[in-house]
Design a protein around this motif. Structure first.
Motif, PDB file in Angstrom:
ATOM      1  N   VAL A 192      -1.077  35.414 -32.850  1.00  0.00           N
ATOM      2  CA  VAL A 192      -0.067  36.427 -32.560  1.00  0.00           C
ATOM      3  C   VAL A 192       0.503  36.173 -31.177  1.00  0.00           C
ATOM      4  O   VAL A 192      -0.229  35.857 -30.232  1.00  0.00           O
ATOM      5  CB  VAL A 192      -0.653  37.859 -32.681  1.00  0.00           C
ATOM      6  N   ILE A 193       1.822  36.269 -31.090  1.00  0.00           N
ATOM      7  CA  ILE A 193       2.540  36.162 -29.815  1.00  0.00           C
ATOM      8  C   ILE A 193       3.032  37.558 -29.467  1.00  0.00           C
ATOM      9  O   ILE A 193       3.722  38.194 -30.270  1.00  0.00           O
ATOM     10  CB  ILE A 193       3.745  35.200 -29.934  1.00  0.00           C
ATOM     11  N   HIS A 194       2.665  38.059 -28.283  1.00  0.00           N
ATOM     12  CA  HIS A 194       3.062  39.415 -27.938  1.00  0.00           C
ATOM     13  C   HIS A 194       3.194  39.563 -26.427  1.00  0.00           C
ATOM     14  O   HIS A 194       2.950  38.621 -25.666  1.00  0.00           O
ATOM     15  CB  HIS A 194       2.080  40.436 -28.515  1.00  0.00           C
ATOM     16  N   HIS A 195       3.581  40.756 -25.992  1.00  0.00           N
ATOM     17  CA  HIS A 195       3.927  41.012 -24.587  1.00  0.00           C
ATOM     18  C   HIS A 195       2.752  41.528 -23.764  1.00  0.00           C
ATOM     19  O   HIS A 195       2.900  41.766 -22.568  1.00  0.00           O
ATOM     20  CB  HIS A 195       5.067  42.017 -24.516  1.00  0.00           C
ATOM     21  N   GLY A 196       1.616  41.738 -24.386  1.00  0.00           N
ATOM     22  CA  GLY A 196       0.453  42.227 -23.658  1.00  0.00           C
ATOM     23  C   GLY A 196       0.245  43.721 -23.742  1.00  0.00           C
ATOM     24  O   GLY A 196      -0.644  44.254 -23.077  1.00  0.00           O
ATOM     25  N   GLY A 197       1.042  44.418 -24.552  1.00  0.00           N
ATOM     26  CA  GLY A 197       0.885  45.859 -24.684  1.00  0.00           C
ATOM     27  C   GLY A 197      -0.412  46.235 -25.379  1.00  0.00           C
ATOM     28  O   GLY A 197      -1.059  45.411 -26.050  1.00  0.00           O
ATOM     29  N   ALA A 198      -0.790  47.508 -25.235  1.00  0.00           N
ATOM     30  CA  ALA A 198      -2.089  47.958 -25.747  1.00  0.00           C
ATOM     31  C   ALA A 198      -2.204  47.787 -27.248  1.00  0.00           C
ATOM     32  O   ALA A 198      -3.227  47.307 -27.756  1.00  0.00           O
ATOM     33  CB  ALA A 198      -2.308  49.413 -25.364  1.00  0.00           C
ATOM     34  N   GLY A 199      -1.179  48.185 -28.001  1.00  0.00           N
ATOM     35  CA  GLY A 199      -1.261  48.090 -29.450  1.00  0.00           C
ATOM     36  C   GLY A 199      -1.406  46.661 -29.930  1.00  0.00           C
ATOM     37  O   GLY A 199      -2.230  46.361 -30.806  1.00  0.00           O
ATOM     38  N   SER A 200      -0.610  45.768 -29.365  1.00  0.00           N
ATOM     39  CA  SER A 200      -0.639  44.367 -29.776  1.00  0.00           C
ATOM     40  C   SER A 200      -1.942  43.709 -29.359  1.00  0.00           C
ATOM     41  O   SER A 200      -2.603  43.022 -30.158  1.00  0.00           O
ATOM     42  CB  SER A 200       0.546  43.612 -29.163  1.00  0.00           C
ATOM     43  N   PHE A 201      -2.333  43.911 -28.095  1.00  0.00           N
ATOM     44  CA  PHE A 201      -3.547  43.259 -27.595  1.00  0.00           C
ATOM     45  C   PHE A 201      -4.781  43.788 -28.317  1.00  0.00           C
ATOM     46  O   PHE A 201      -5.620  43.008 -28.797  1.00  0.00           O
ATOM     47  CB  PHE A 201      -3.685  43.466 -26.090  1.00  0.00           C
ATOM     48  N   ASN A 202      -4.921  45.109 -28.389  1.00  0.00           N
ATOM     49  CA  ASN A 202      -6.110  45.685 -29.018  1.00  0.00           C
ATOM     50  C   ASN A 202      -6.143  45.408 -30.514  1.00  0.00           C
ATOM     51  O   ASN A 202      -7.210  45.186 -31.092  1.00  0.00           O
ATOM     52  CB  ASN A 202      -6.174  47.183 -28.755  1.00  0.00           C
ATOM     53  N   GLY A 203      -4.968  45.418 -31.151  1.00  0.00           N
ATOM     54  CA  GLY A 203      -4.924  45.116 -32.578  1.00  0.00           C
ATOM     55  C   GLY A 203      -5.393  43.711 -32.861  1.00  0.00           C
ATOM     56  O   GLY A 203      -6.209  43.468 -33.769  1.00  0.00           O
ATOM     57  N   ALA A 204      -4.886  42.735 -32.092  1.00  0.00           N
ATOM     58  CA  ALA A 204      -5.318  41.345 -32.276  1.00  0.00           C
ATOM     59  C   ALA A 204      -6.801  41.199 -31.969  1.00  0.00           C
ATOM     60  O   ALA A 204      -7.527  40.462 -32.658  1.00  0.00           O
ATOM     61  CB  ALA A 204      -4.483  40.427 -31.385  1.00  0.00           C
ATOM     62  N   MET A 205      -7.279  41.905 -30.945  1.00  0.00           N
ATOM     63  CA  MET A 205      -8.696  41.848 -30.590  1.00  0.00           C
ATOM     64  C   MET A 205      -9.564  42.347 -31.739  1.00  0.00           C
ATOM     65  O   MET A 205     -10.585  41.723 -32.081  1.00  0.00           O
ATOM     66  CB  MET A 205      -8.949  42.685 -29.333  1.00  0.00           C
ATOM     67  N   MET A 206      -9.175  43.447 -32.367  1.00  0.00           N
ATOM     68  CA  MET A 206      -9.991  44.035 -33.414  1.00  0.00           C
ATOM     69  C   MET A 206     -10.022  43.180 -34.676  1.00  0.00           C
ATOM     70  O   MET A 206     -10.912  43.330 -35.511  1.00  0.00           O
ATOM     71  CB  MET A 206      -9.496  45.443 -33.756  1.00  0.00           C
ATOM     72  N   HIS A 207      -9.043  42.288 -34.840  1.00  0.00           N
ATOM     73  CA  HIS A 207      -9.012  41.413 -36.012  1.00  0.00           C
ATOM     74  C   HIS A 207      -9.405  39.983 -35.689  1.00  0.00           C
ATOM     75  O   HIS A 207      -9.330  39.109 -36.561  1.00  0.00           O
ATOM     76  CB  HIS A 207      -7.621  41.451 -36.649  1.00  0.00           C
TER      77      HIS A 207
END
Length: 441
Positions: free
Chosen positions: A335-350
């Motif tokens: 995943v390529i993202h901007h570092g926001g909480a939803g993107s970062f935490n979502g990728a972390m949880m998966h």
């Protein structure tokens, strides 16, 4: 445990409210009363989540207030000014034997960024929040890290209060760095503009300043312990549970990708705030062109108006206006993202490797975190080119070490208690606070 009244207080950003929703519902499901306070223009977003909303502050939106302070849309940018030095040491993980930023640097950050943002986002909320708290008498107030008014209101009515952390705790790190640096200054130079802000509002409501106003009596944190920038002495770990508002499973999401699927998304806040920094149309087009011949299925989320400005979309790219992260991330390889909480935490949880293109406020810290955990790579905004994105993404896809590190981070995050399991700890902390107040401490 008696039925508690719990007030959540948040700035009007969807990316700040959404991580709160599962915990709010866990408290409701346990039989407690829950309300969410924010600005009037944000009430529909709160009630859409099935939660009771409390309007606080003016009818004029936060975005309108900021534009007014700036002097209009064409005024020179001041609210998001960059410091005239590198604040990298602010984001170092771990706090043992920490010297932190120099006094000149940290006082500049407080005086020019932290305190101005504090009063812009909170001054119009305090009186309404205190009034509501005196009427409703919450037992516990849980604050978004930017909603400093919530701590003032909780203290005014004797409620327990804690800070909700879905990202790196830059505020606590900055405060502790400041206090350490302040001790080394001559007494006549130890100005503390953040304390002055809190002390003024506390004094108006018959209270004295304490550091608990700034730091909270406790923190709730979703990041694994080794990823926490500056852990509070009383930290409750919480498993991150995503909430994406209305979610619909489109048929293509469940279809087996013909090639490794890569999600590229830059968050929901950029849609709400047109002037938030992000990847330009030119950079985005260059990135798509550079990835065009890779054997991937790229899913790019952009609003329709931005899609219309792209002159070409490669065959390996699917553009959608929005896709719930929790639905698509399990099908992704990166995943390529901007570092926001939803993107970062979502990728972390998966357990998905990240490529963070750092536009979020704590992106420098995310860069350190990814480097130390090995769970991904990052690019600063001034480093972004199509070829660089291609190079970094190719590394994520070809080097299995990134996936192994991301899955290790996932296991640590999944070990945290779910929101329903955290309710008993919040009940206990609230009871302890009541006991201390009853004893006059």
């Amino acid at each position: 445990m008696n039925r508690l009244r719990v007030l959540f207080a948040t700035v009007p950003f969807k990316s700040h409210l959404q991580p709160m929703v599962p915990l709010a519902w866990a408290l409701r499901s346990a039989g407690h009363e829950v309300q969410v306070a924010s600005e009037p223009g944000f009430l529909d977003t709160i009630t859409e989540a099935g939660l009771t909303a409390v309007p606080v502050g003016p009818q004029e939106s936060l975005e309108q207030r900021i534009r007014s302070i700036r002097g209009g849309d064409d005024a020179p940018e001041q609210f998001e000014m960059a410091p005239p030095f590198s604040p990298d040491s602010l984001y170092e993980l771990g706090h043992a034997h920490r010297d932190g930023l120099a006094w000149e640097g940290i006082s500049w950050l407080l005086d020019n960024l932290v305190v101005p943002r504090t009063w812009i986002m909170n001054d119009e909320l305090v009186e309404d929040l205190v009034t509501h708290c005196r009427s409703w008498q919450p037992d516990l107030v849980l604050c978004d890290v930017m909603t400093h008014a919530g701590a003032v209101a909780a203290d005014a009515v004797g409620a327990a209060h804690g800070r909700l952390l879905f990202w790196l705790d830059v505020t606590l790190r900055l405060r502790r760095d400041f206090l350490r640096a302040q001790e080394r200054q001559p007494p006549h130079e130890r100005r503390d503009t953040l304390r002055a802000w809190y002390a003024e509002w506390a004094g108006k409501h018959g209270r004295d300043f304490t550091e608990e106003l700034v730091t909270g009596q406790f923190a709730v944190n979703v990041l694994p312990e080794r990823c926490r920038l500056e852990p509070h002495e009383r930290t409750l770990s919480l498993r991150y549970v995503p909430y994406n508002e209305r979610s619909v499973v489109r048929s293509w999401i469940n279809e087996a990708p013909r090639a490794p699927r890569v999600l590229m998304t830059f968050g929901i806040s950029a849609r709400q705030w047109a002037d938030l920094p992000g990847m330009s149309v030119k950079e985005l087009q260059e990135t798509l062109d550079s990835l065009a011949d890779l054997d991937i299925e790229l899913v790019l989320t952009v609003p329709g108006e931005l899609r219309a400005q792209l002159h070409s979309v490669p065959e390996n790219t699917r553009i959608v206006d929005f896709v719930p992260l929790d639905l698509i991330l399990p099908t992704c390889t990166a995943v390529i993202h901007h570092g926001g909480a939803g993107s970062f935490n979502g990728a972390m949880m998966h357990g998905i490797p990240h490529l963070v293109i750092g536009y979020s406020a704590d992106a420098p810290g995310k860069r350190v975190l990814l480097r130390q955990t090995g769970a991904g790579l990052s690019l600063g905004p001034d480093e972004v080119t199509g070829p660089r994105v291609r190079e970094y993404l190719t590394r994520l896809l070809e080097d299995d070490a990134f996936r192994v590190a991301a899955e290790r981070l996932q296991r640590e995050a999944l070990a945290h208690p779910a929101p329903s399991a955290l309710v008993a700890d919040l009940e206990r902390l609230t009871a302890e606070h009541r006991s201390r107040r009853a004893r006059g401490r």
